[in-house]
Design an enzyme around this catalytic site. Structure first.
Site, mmCIF file in Angstrom:
data_model
loop_
_atom_site.group_PDB
_atom_site.id
_atom_site.type_symbol
_atom_site.label_atom_id
_atom_site.label_comp_id
_atom_site.label_asym_id
_atom_site.label_seq_id
_atom_site.Cartn_x
_atom_site.Cartn_y
_atom_site.Cartn_z
ATOM 1 C CB SER A 144 -12.112 2.611 -1.893
ATOM 2 O OG SER A 144 -11.120 3.544 -2.229
ATOM 3 C CE LYS A 170 -8.588 1.450 -1.974
ATOM 4 N NZ LYS A 170 -8.339 0.851 -3.319
ATOM 5 C CE LYS A 172 -8.706 5.561 -3.808
ATOM 6 N NZ LYS A 172 -8.027 4.771 -4.853
ATOM 7 C CG ASP A 197 -4.967 3.372 -3.545
ATOM 8 O OD1 ASP A 197 -3.842 3.435 -4.079
ATOM 9 O OD2 ASP A 197 -6.016 3.220 -4.197
ATOM 10 C CG ASN A 199 -4.915 6.137 -6.491
ATOM 11 O OD1 ASN A 199 -5.678 6.473 -5.573
ATOM 12 N ND2 ASN A 199 -5.153 5.075 -7.256
ATOM 13 C CD GLU A 222 -4.529 -0.098 -4.061
ATOM 14 O OE1 GLU A 222 -5.031 -0.293 -5.177
ATOM 15 O OE2 GLU A 222 -5.206 0.084 -3.028
ATOM 16 C CG ASP A 247 -4.362 -0.257 -8.594
ATOM 17 O OD1 ASP A 247 -4.666 -0.806 -9.661
ATOM 18 O OD2 ASP A 247 -5.090 0.600 -8.061
ATOM 19 C CE LYS A 271 -8.350 -0.784 -8.987
ATOM 20 N NZ LYS A 271 -7.950 0.646 -9.019
ATOM 21 N N GLY A 299 -11.486 -1.928 -7.328
ATOM 22 C CA GLY A 299 -12.695 -1.408 -7.958
ATOM 23 C C GLY A 299 -12.428 -0.143 -8.738
#
Length: 377
Positions: A144, A170, A172, A197, A199, A222, A247, A271, A299
């Site tokens: 990541s 991956k 962000k 990702d 978030n 993600e 996620d 997770k 993770g």
């Protein structure tokens, strides 16, 4: 696949909690902030048969989730640990039910369950991988990559990880650091396995930007929207050709079932800390496998404790995409285990020793400890 046997009960005499501050190799930036030091809680279960280790994967501030270090410490110290000590003797499979009357706090519960699980399995001489149902001796490792200063720095950083052998990248993303960054990585490295990702950084108002990401042939996007936006994720999934992965939204077996029923995700990131423990994580794995939905192991910048447990989880048959079980040196110059997780030919080994299969480095553990308390019956 046959169900693994349950674990032996242990007599729980006490639990030790430690808050650690471990410097990161480099700052790790996501859409919700930057970490330079990993603050984490390590759990040690003290039993008549020996000790067991766990990790509460909260962060200092409630940004990724509503849980945070001091809150987890408080609820563990005042409510969760007393409930377990009142039972005195219990099996790991009984931890979740014992703690169920306390609402939420899944990361704290997961760390405590893992410590009891480790102690029980060590007493049996059985590995966590065997208990969970691991079917492979090693797993492909993805990495990541946090948001970098600019696209050029991102490309240089990704190049370094590819040179190390990581099997999946991956990156962000957040508004303003999405399409151009993704294009830079795809242009630089061709058809490498790549995913992004968010978030939870976007809303449906950003749908045109998210649709632009379709042209990069990503493995998945993600958690683009807020964690409680299952209906909006289903709407977004209808517009995208890129698979939507959830996620933060997947907090339990039920949440995973709801997401699948609504069509909100075609991939799920599991997770263990986020869902309340490794045994609940296996239930979600089984649900997705039966539905032919791929899963992968996310993770939380774990120490060697959680990293070893994640490797065991990711060795289950439904984990068909490389996860974030990277080498320890991806984040830490010094880990708290004697034999940190290492990368060999793009893979990490699944520990085979009793319990987690790791040995704590007491010198490093003490060096990084900023708060410690032991609670006994």
């Amino acid at each position: 696949m046959p169900s693994p046997q349950s674990c032996r009960s242990v007599t729980l005499d006490g639990i030790e909690l430690r808050v650690l501050h471990i410097p990161l190799v480099s700052p790790f930036t996501t859409s919700f902030g930057t970490e330079s030091v990993r603050e984490v809680i390590v759990v040690r279960a003290l039993t008549s048969d020996g000790e067991g280790w766990g990790e509460i994967v909260t962060q200092e501030a409630p940004l990724y989730s509503s849980e945070y270090t001091q809150g987890a410490w408080d609820v563990a110290r005042r409510f969760l640990i007393p409930a377990l000590l009142d039972r005195h003797r219990l099996a790991p499979e009984e931890v979740a039910g014992t703690l169920a009357p306390i609402v939420g706090h899944r990361m704290a519960k997961a760390g405590l369950e893992l410590a009891v699980l480790d102690a029980s399995l060590r007493s049996e001489g059985r590995s966590l991988g065997e208990r969970l149902g691991a079917v492979v001796p090693r797993i492909p490792s993805g990495v990541s990559v946090g948001i970098q200063r600019d696209a050029s720095t991102l490309v240089d950083t990704v190049a370094g990880y590819l040179a190390e052998g990581y099997r999946r990248i991956k990156i962000k993303i957040k508004p303003g650091r999405d399409v151009a960054d993704t294009a830079a990585v795809r242009d630089a490295f061709g058809d490498i396995p790549l995913q992004v990702d968010a978030n939870s950084a976007y809303t449906l108002a950003d749908i045109d930007t998210l649709v632009e990401l379709d042209r990069f042939d990503l493995l998945l996007i993600e958690q683009p929207l807020q964690e409680d936006d299952l209906v909006d994720h289903a709407t977004l999934a209808e517009r995208l050709s890129t698979p939507v992965c959830l996620d933060e939204s997947i907090t339990s077996f039920k949440a995973a079932g709801d997401a699948l029923a609504l069509g909100a995700a075609s991939v799920i990131n599991i997770k263990a800390g986020r869902v309340g423990g490794y045994l609940e994580a296996v239930r979600i794995h089984d649900l997705c496998r039966n539905a032919d939905v791929p899963v992968w192991c996310g993770g939380m910048l774990e120490t060697g404790i959680g990293r070893a447990a994640n490797a065991a989880l990711a060795a289950l048959p439904g984990f068909t995409l490389p996860g974030d079980v990277s080498a320890s040196n991806r984040f830490y110059t010094q880990d708290i285990v004697r034999d940190p997780i290492t990368l060999v030919d793009g893979h990490v080994d699944v520990p085979t020793g009793p319990g987690l299969g790791i040995e704590i480095d007491p010198v490093a553990l003490d060096e990084f400890t900023v708060l410690r308390e032991e609670v006994r019956r």
